[in-house]
Structures are given as structure tokens and as C-alpha cells.
Enzyme design. Structure first.
Site, mmCIF file in Angstrom:
data_model
loop_
_atom_site.group_PDB
_atom_site.id
_atom_site.type_symbol
_atom_site.label_atom_id
_atom_site.label_comp_id
_atom_site.label_asym_id
_atom_site.label_seq_id
_atom_site.Cartn_x
_atom_site.Cartn_y
_atom_site.Cartn_z
ATOM 1 N N ASP A 69 -14.736 34.502 -8.922
ATOM 2 C CA ASP A 69 -14.875 35.611 -7.979
ATOM 3 C C ASP A 69 -16.261 36.227 -8.147
ATOM 4 O O ASP A 69 -16.592 36.745 -9.213
ATOM 5 C CB ASP A 69 -13.779 36.646 -8.262
ATOM 6 C CG ASP A 69 -13.857 37.819 -7.310
ATOM 7 O OD1 ASP A 69 -13.814 37.589 -6.094
ATOM 8 O OD2 ASP A 69 -13.972 38.966 -7.770
ATOM 9 N N THR A 102 -17.587 37.723 -1.373
ATOM 10 C CA THR A 102 -18.541 38.334 -2.303
ATOM 11 C C THR A 102 -19.535 37.311 -2.870
ATOM 12 O O THR A 102 -20.666 37.659 -3.175
ATOM 13 C CB THR A 102 -17.792 39.007 -3.472
ATOM 14 O OG1 THR A 102 -16.861 38.065 -4.026
ATOM 15 C CG2 THR A 102 -17.027 40.215 -2.998
ATOM 16 N N THR A 103 -19.097 36.052 -3.004
ATOM 17 C CA THR A 103 -20.012 35.001 -3.501
ATOM 18 C C THR A 103 -20.990 34.606 -2.397
ATOM 19 O O THR A 103 -22.200 34.522 -2.627
ATOM 20 C CB THR A 103 -19.217 33.767 -3.972
ATOM 21 O OG1 THR A 103 -18.218 34.178 -4.890
ATOM 22 C CG2 THR A 103 -20.124 32.744 -4.626
ATOM 23 N N ASP A 400 -8.087 39.645 -3.013
ATOM 24 C CA ASP A 400 -8.896 39.067 -1.922
ATOM 25 C C ASP A 400 -8.017 38.712 -0.731
ATOM 26 O O ASP A 400 -8.361 38.985 0.423
ATOM 27 C CB ASP A 400 -9.625 37.803 -2.409
ATOM 28 C CG ASP A 400 -10.772 38.130 -3.357
ATOM 29 O OD1 ASP A 400 -10.969 39.332 -3.623
ATOM 30 O OD2 ASP A 400 -11.453 37.213 -3.825
#
Length: 536
Positions: A69, A102-103, A400
Site C-alpha cells: 500500500d 496512492t501508489t 481501500d
């Protein structure tokens, strides 16, 4: 610089301020900042996509964390460079606002900075690059709006929401159980969602973790689950039509605020003290009983005497309940948090259809389940796993998935994944760049190149030939006028993401582009770095 001595005769140097501090200016400062930010981005590139790799983070205390994550990785890393910290803030803002992607957002920002370095080497002014990136971002967002599709989230028993949840879980450790966890997430969100207002209150969804069992044992409890048991083993394990007295005051004799000593010189004084304590406890229990409560939830502990009195009076009790749990119980049951025993009244009690102590696992672990809450619907997902690391990663993955489902309820537009949206935007930006007469067209083309780094990373992580996979998808998109063609990361034999049911929330993709562009513009506008603690 001058030499001085302290009172013990030890020498130390006195350095002059300001003019001797290490300082970077102009293009050197910009390039230094870009290198620092790209270091964070390059680290996350291998964690992108369904075949992305995990990172092991070891804390100074020796605690091990394994995750892929993006927000968790950059949050747990010890990053000192101020510009590299901007990438951490970028990932956090995406996590807080959207919860997923987010990545990808950090990888995109790093790719834009990589292109900015090449443009700076060509002699373009940083502000021209920033303005060109802003223009390209507008073109990309317009293209996203054009290719976005609206899905019916209620069709086929909410299958669209389940598939969206499965896509977000596909790159995690829990991918083997992605269907089961996605269904739990959808049920949890729909239970607390206000569909008419398109709003989901996440405070009513609690995710608890318990080591033991396997991921398949993860369950959804229609109510609130707290990791406690009844304060006395002989108390009833189940209370129907519960009237909850929610206390933040302890079942203990009051203590003076100042320092005090009690001098007991004989047995009679000791008996008087014991009787006074007994009266305190009896009054406390009477206050609770007179209100009509049949269950006590207390934030603090009980004296053994009070615990025994509660048992004698047939009042089941739960002690040491955390502050967050107390607030959630009060919100869901419609009760008031009571700070003093004298304030206990019938109208302040919370109500629930059933409160029971549940047992599970071979270790016979116990938890309290509060079901059929009177005021609002609250749900708890209890995550099980073979180790604490698996449980924690599953909880992050579920967060998520819950966020993706919430975002789809708010805005049901989607764009297809697998890098197809990025390739489509890159094609549109290149076409737009041909209409620009000044040097900004280089910045637009640079933005298009940066966008294609996402599908390139996806292909690379999946073991495909990156350049071949991306160029093939791009040429087919242009030839067939089909913006759904991306990278076949899971090797299913088709590049059409619509057939593979791989899609992302439109709002998430749009936010990624806009936030990454803003941060890159900010970094490009920094031309002077004064380090306050570094001397030459």
C-alpha cells in the site's frame, strides 16, 4: 569562525550565521529537489498493479511490516528531505480524499519530474514547463470525462460495486479471497449508506482484527463488536432488549484531588471506612438500577466490590471500553455518554435489540456484539488471519475497497484500468500539442510521456515487454478508436479492460492527475534552498 572554551575548559567552535550556510540556487536547486522526490517515486514503482511486489519495513524497535500500500510505505519511511516529504503528503492527501490509487499518484508525480529534468536540460524555463503541464492536465481531464462511463450500481445485485472492490483488492496480499472480502465491503457500505443523499458515514463502519483462523473466517457483524467480555464470568452472556448505561466514570470510591493521608488507629475506624466505601458502591449501583438500565458499558475499571454488587443486582457490565468504541456505541444506540452517576436518567440510556458475548476460535476468544442498534445502523467487519501482519494488511486492503465502493455510490462514473485511461489521455495530449505554437508543446509531450510510465510500469511488473505492450495498446487504441484497450497484466488473453471488468472510479483518476500536477508545479517553482543546520 572563532574558538571559545566552556566553564570546564572544553573547546567549541562558534560559527557565523546565514552567509556560511549551505545554499542551492536556480536550476541546481530544482534538479536537487527533483532527484529527492524521484527517489521516493522509484521505490514505489515496483509495487504498482496486480503483480506489484511488497515492501518489508523494519522499525527501529525491530517491528516488521509487509505491505504494498503506497500510503503506508511512504508514511512509515523515515524521510528527511523536505521535498521528498511532499511526495508523502501527496500520497496521504489521495488516501484521505479517495482512499485508493496512492501508489499510482506518487509514480505519476515521479514520472512528471523525470520529464521535467529532460526539459530543463533542453533549456526550457521551469515556469514554462509548469504551465505546459497544467495545460496538459486540463486536456487529460477532458479526455477522461469523454471516455468515462456511468454504471448502474444497483443492477445484478450490486455486481458492479463488488467488481470495483475486487479490482482494488487484486494487488494486495488478500487477492486469493478478493471476491469474499469485496462482498463483505459492499454489504457494509450499503448498510450504512444514505443512497438518496449519496452519502456514506464511515464512522459507522468498524474494522476489527483478531489473530487466528484464516482470511476465509472474516465475517460481517450487523452491529458493533468490541474486543471485551463481561466483567464477571457469572454474568449473563446475552441481554435482549438492552438498555445501555454508557459511563465515563469509574466504579470506585472518589479520591481527593490533593495529596492526602488516612490515619487508622483502631478497628472501629477501619470498619467505618469500609462501610463508607460500601455506601459509595451501593449508591452507584442504585443510580444505575433506578434508571431502568440492564447493561453497563464503562470506559474505566471496576473495584472488585463493585463488580460483585453489579452481579448480585443482576446488572451485566463491560469495563475498560475504549473512548472511540464508547462514542460509536452512543452514536449507534442513541444513548448519552454519562460522566457522573448522579446524572444517570432513563432518557439518557442507549437501546439495542440484543447484546451478547460471542466465542470463536480454538482459543475460545470472546467479544461483545451489540446488534439491532436503535438510532443508526452500524456494522463491524471482523478480520481473521494466521498472523498479526496478515490481519493488519487485510485491514488496510479492506479500507481501500470500502473507499472505492463509497466513491462509486457518490459518483457512479468509471474509467477502465490496466493503463488504458493513461494511454488514451497521452494520445489526446499529443494531438493537442500539435496545435501549440510555442515551446509549451514540449511540456505537453513530456506530460504524455509521463502518463505512459504508468502502463509501462504495469507491463514491467507483470513480466511483459514494457515498450512492446504499451506501443501495441496505443496503436490499437488509435486504429480501433477504442479507449478501453490497456495492458493485459493478468494474461487473460484480451487487452480490452471492459471484457476483463477492470475499472477505476473516475473521480479517483481525475484527482490523481490534478494532485500530481499541482505538486510537480510546486517543486518546479522552488529555486532556492537554504539549509539551516548545514555549514560549509
Amino acid at each position: 569562525m572563532s574558538l571559545a572554551f566552556d566553564e570546564y575548559g572544553r573547546p567549541f567552535l562558534i560559527l557565523r550565521e546565514q552567509h556560511q550556510k549551505t545554499r542551492l540556487k536556480g536550476i541546481d536547486a530544482i534538479k536537487s529537489n527533483i532527484v529527492a522526490a524521484r527517489a521516493v517515486s522509484d521505490l514505489l514503482k515496483t509495487s504498482l498493479g496486480p503483480k506489484g511486489l511488497d515492501k518489508m519495513l523494519v522499525s527501529p524497535d525491530g517491528d516488521v511490516l509487509i505491505t504494498n500500500d503506497g500510503a503506508t510505505i511512504v508514511d512509515k519511511m523515515e524521510i528527511e528531505h523536505p521535498v521528498a516529504r511532499l511526495m508523502v503528503e501527496l500520497s496521504k492527501s489521495q488516501d484521505n480524499e479517495i482512499g485508493d490509487g496512492t501508489t499510482g499518484i506518487v509514480v505519476l508525480a515521479g514520472s512528471l519530474l523525470e520529464q521535467a529534468t529532460l526539459l530543463l536540460d533542453k533549456g526550457l524555463h521551469p515556469l514554462k514547463i509548469a504551465d505546459g503541464f497544467e495545460r496538459a492536465c486540463e486536456v487529460a481531464v477532458k479526455r477522461l470525462e469523454a471516455i468515462a462511463e456511468t454504471i448502474d450500481i444497483e443492477a445484478d445485485n450490486h455486481e458492479a460495486l463488488i467488481r470495483a472492490g475486487m479490482v482494488s483488492l487484486g494487488s494486495k496480499v488478500v487477492s486469493k479471497n478478493q471476491r469474499q472480502l469485496a462482498e463483505l465491503a459492499v454489504k457494509a457500505v450499503l448498510t450504512v449508506a444514505d443512497i438518496a443523499r449519496k452519502d456514506v458515514n464511515f464512522e459507522l463502519i468498524k474494522v476489527n482484527g483478531k489473530t487466528g483462523g484464516s482470511l476465509e473466517d472474516t465475517i460481517l457483524v450487523d452491529g458493533i463488536l468490541i474486543d471485551k467480555d463481561m466483567s464477571h464470568p457469572q454474568m449473563p452472556k446475552s441481554v435482549k432488549d438492552a438498555k445501555l448505561c454508557i459511563l465515563t466514570c469509574p466504579f470506585e470510591p472518589p479520591k481527593p484531588k490533593t495529596k492526602h493521608n488516612i490515619n487508622i488507629t483502631n478497628a472501629e475506624d477501619y470498619k467505618k471506612l469500609q462501610e463508607a466505601e460500601q455506601r459509595y458502591f451501593t449508591e452507584m449501583v442504585d443510580f444505575v438500577k433506578q434508571s431502568g438500565a440492564n447493561l453497563v458499558i464503562c470506559q474505566w475499571g471496576f473495584d472488585d466490590e463493585a463488580n460483585h454488587l453489579l452481579l448480585q443486582n443482576g446488572l451485566p457490565a463491560v469495563r475498560w471500553v475504549g473512548g472511540q468504541d464508547i462514542e460509536l456505541i452512543a452514536l449507534a444506540t442513541g444513548g448519552r455518554i454519562i460522566p457522573r452517576f448522579k446524572e444517570i436518567k432513563q432518557e439518557k440510556l442507549g437501546r439495542a435489540g440484543l447484546v451478547e458475548e460471542i466465542h470463536f476460535g480454538t482459543t475460545n476468544e470472546r467479544m461483545i456484539a451489540i446488534r439491532e442498534c436503535a438510532s443508526t445502523k452500524a456494522v463491524t467487519i471482523l478480520v481473521r488471519g494466521g498472523s498479526q501482519m496478515i490481519v493488519e494488511e487485510a485491514k488496510r486492503s479492506l479500507h481501500d475497497s470500502l473507499c472505492v465502493i463509497r466513491n462509486l455510490i457518490r459518483d457512479s462514473r468509471i474509467v477502465y484500468g490496466g493503463g488504458s485511461a493513461e494511454i488514451a489521455c497521452a494520445v489526446a495530449i499529443r494531438e493537442s500539442a500539435d496545435q501549440v505554437n510555442d515551446e509549451e508543446q514540449y511540456a505537453l509531450r513530456g506530460f504524455a510521456e509521463a502518463l505512459e510510465q504508468i502502463p509501462l510500469a504495469l507491463a514491467d511488473n507483470s513480466g511483459l515487454s514494457p515498450i512492446e505492450a504499451v506501443s501495441s495498446a496505443r496503436s490499437r487504441q488509435i486504429a480501433e478508436n477504442n479507449a478501453n484497450l490497456g495492458i493485459d497484466c493478468l494474461l487473460r488473453g484480451t487487452n480490452d479492460m471492459k471484457e476483463q471488468n477492470v475499472y477505476e472510479v473516475f473521480h479517483s483518476k481525475k484527482q490523481q492527475l490534478q494532485l500530481a500536477t499541482q505538486v510537480v508545479k510546486m517543486i518546479l517553482k522552488i529555486d532556492d534552498v537554504i539549509a539551516h543546520n548545514s555549514y560549509e
